[in-house]
Scaffold this active site. Sequence first.
Site, short mmCIF file in Angstrom:
data_model
loop_
_atom_site.label_atom_id
_atom_site.label_comp_id
_atom_site.label_asym_id
_atom_site.label_seq_id
_atom_site.Cartn_x
_atom_site.Cartn_y
_atom_site.Cartn_z
N SER A 136 -19.03 -4.46 76.17
CA SER A 136 -20.23 -3.70 76.11
C SER A 136 -20.63 -3.09 76.49
O SER A 136 -20.40 -3.29 78.19
CB SER A 136 -20.35 -3.73 74.59
OG SER A 136 -21.34 -2.33 73.41
N ASP A 233 -13.67 4.47 69.06
CA ASP A 233 -14.91 3.19 69.34
C ASP A 233 -16.03 4.40 68.95
O ASP A 233 -16.06 5.69 69.52
CB ASP A 233 -15.19 3.20 71.17
CG ASP A 233 -16.26 2.15 71.10
OD1 ASP A 233 -17.90 2.09 70.04
OD2 ASP A 233 -16.31 0.93 72.09
N HIS A 263 -15.09 -0.35 68.02
CA HIS A 263 -15.60 -0.80 69.38
C HIS A 263 -16.21 -2.08 69.94
O HIS A 263 -15.99 -3.02 70.62
CB HIS A 263 -17.46 -0.30 68.95
CG HIS A 263 -18.24 -0.67 69.77
ND1 HIS A 263 -17.84 -0.22 71.01
CD2 HIS A 263 -19.50 -1.67 70.09
CE1 HIS A 263 -19.10 -1.07 71.98
NE2 HIS A 263 -19.82 -1.99 71.23
#
Length: 289
Positions: A136, A233, A263
């Site tokens: 991320s 996601d 995610h």
Amino acid sequence: MAAVVLTHCWKGLSQTLSYGRVTAYSPLCFGGLRHKSTLQYASRPDLPKLAYRKTKGKSPGVVFLPGYASNMSGQKAEALEEFCQSLGHSYLRFDYTGCGQSEGVFADCTVGSWKKDVLYMLDEIADGPQILVGSSMGGWMMLLAAIARPEKTKALVGIATAADYLVNAFKTLPIEVRKECEDKGEWHIPSKHSEDGAYRLTMDFLQEAENHCVLQSPIPITCPVRLIHGLKDEDVPWHISMQVAERALSPDVDVILRRHGQHRMAEKDDIKLMVYTIDDLIDKLTTLV
């Protein structure tokens, strides 16, 4: 040119790799750590201490970079440690300032301060060339580190890479919402990953983050790049990984889109894919040497 692989089933990839060396390690990578590394602290002049865990081993090493408000104790980080131990390669994971077990106040941190954390760990704690694995926001940190330390970066693996995401997401808000946030001095982003149900970003944080955006122009990275992203996601759109692939100057860029991936990419098959991707890169880099 970037290659794109759309995968919704693990069976094919598992069969493809079943004749390689990585299958010997897979039971270890996903069943819990045998020898957990020791928690250590890196002292820096006039800056908060950084908590880290390091396993010594062969080169290239692997460095894991967590996401926003995350830490080094997640499933992906621990699975990678087990994998690297099994393969005999060095591994480093750590907490950014204000996160996890590191010192510092989270609210005082910026993208720039976390970038400095990453560069310090690469310069002072990591030994030799590294494969950077960013989750991320860690994917954003990964790109910034690769640009700043090309001699230390041998390959990149982004998991749901969130390059420029916070800055660009704010800019897409309706103008009246942005004005309200600017008047209040902060923006609350609803998130199921936060204990409070939302992340609080100050306008100062967002303005500083703009100085570190990488998607407005070609990204001066020439090492191999692998970008894994889930089509489901709900936090960071998968097209950001596509943008990174399009802008990276490297001739060796692959994007893997998982149809059911979310995610965190922390399901067993997600972690397997991450580990196999890194194993393939280690094999590629070792062969090149």
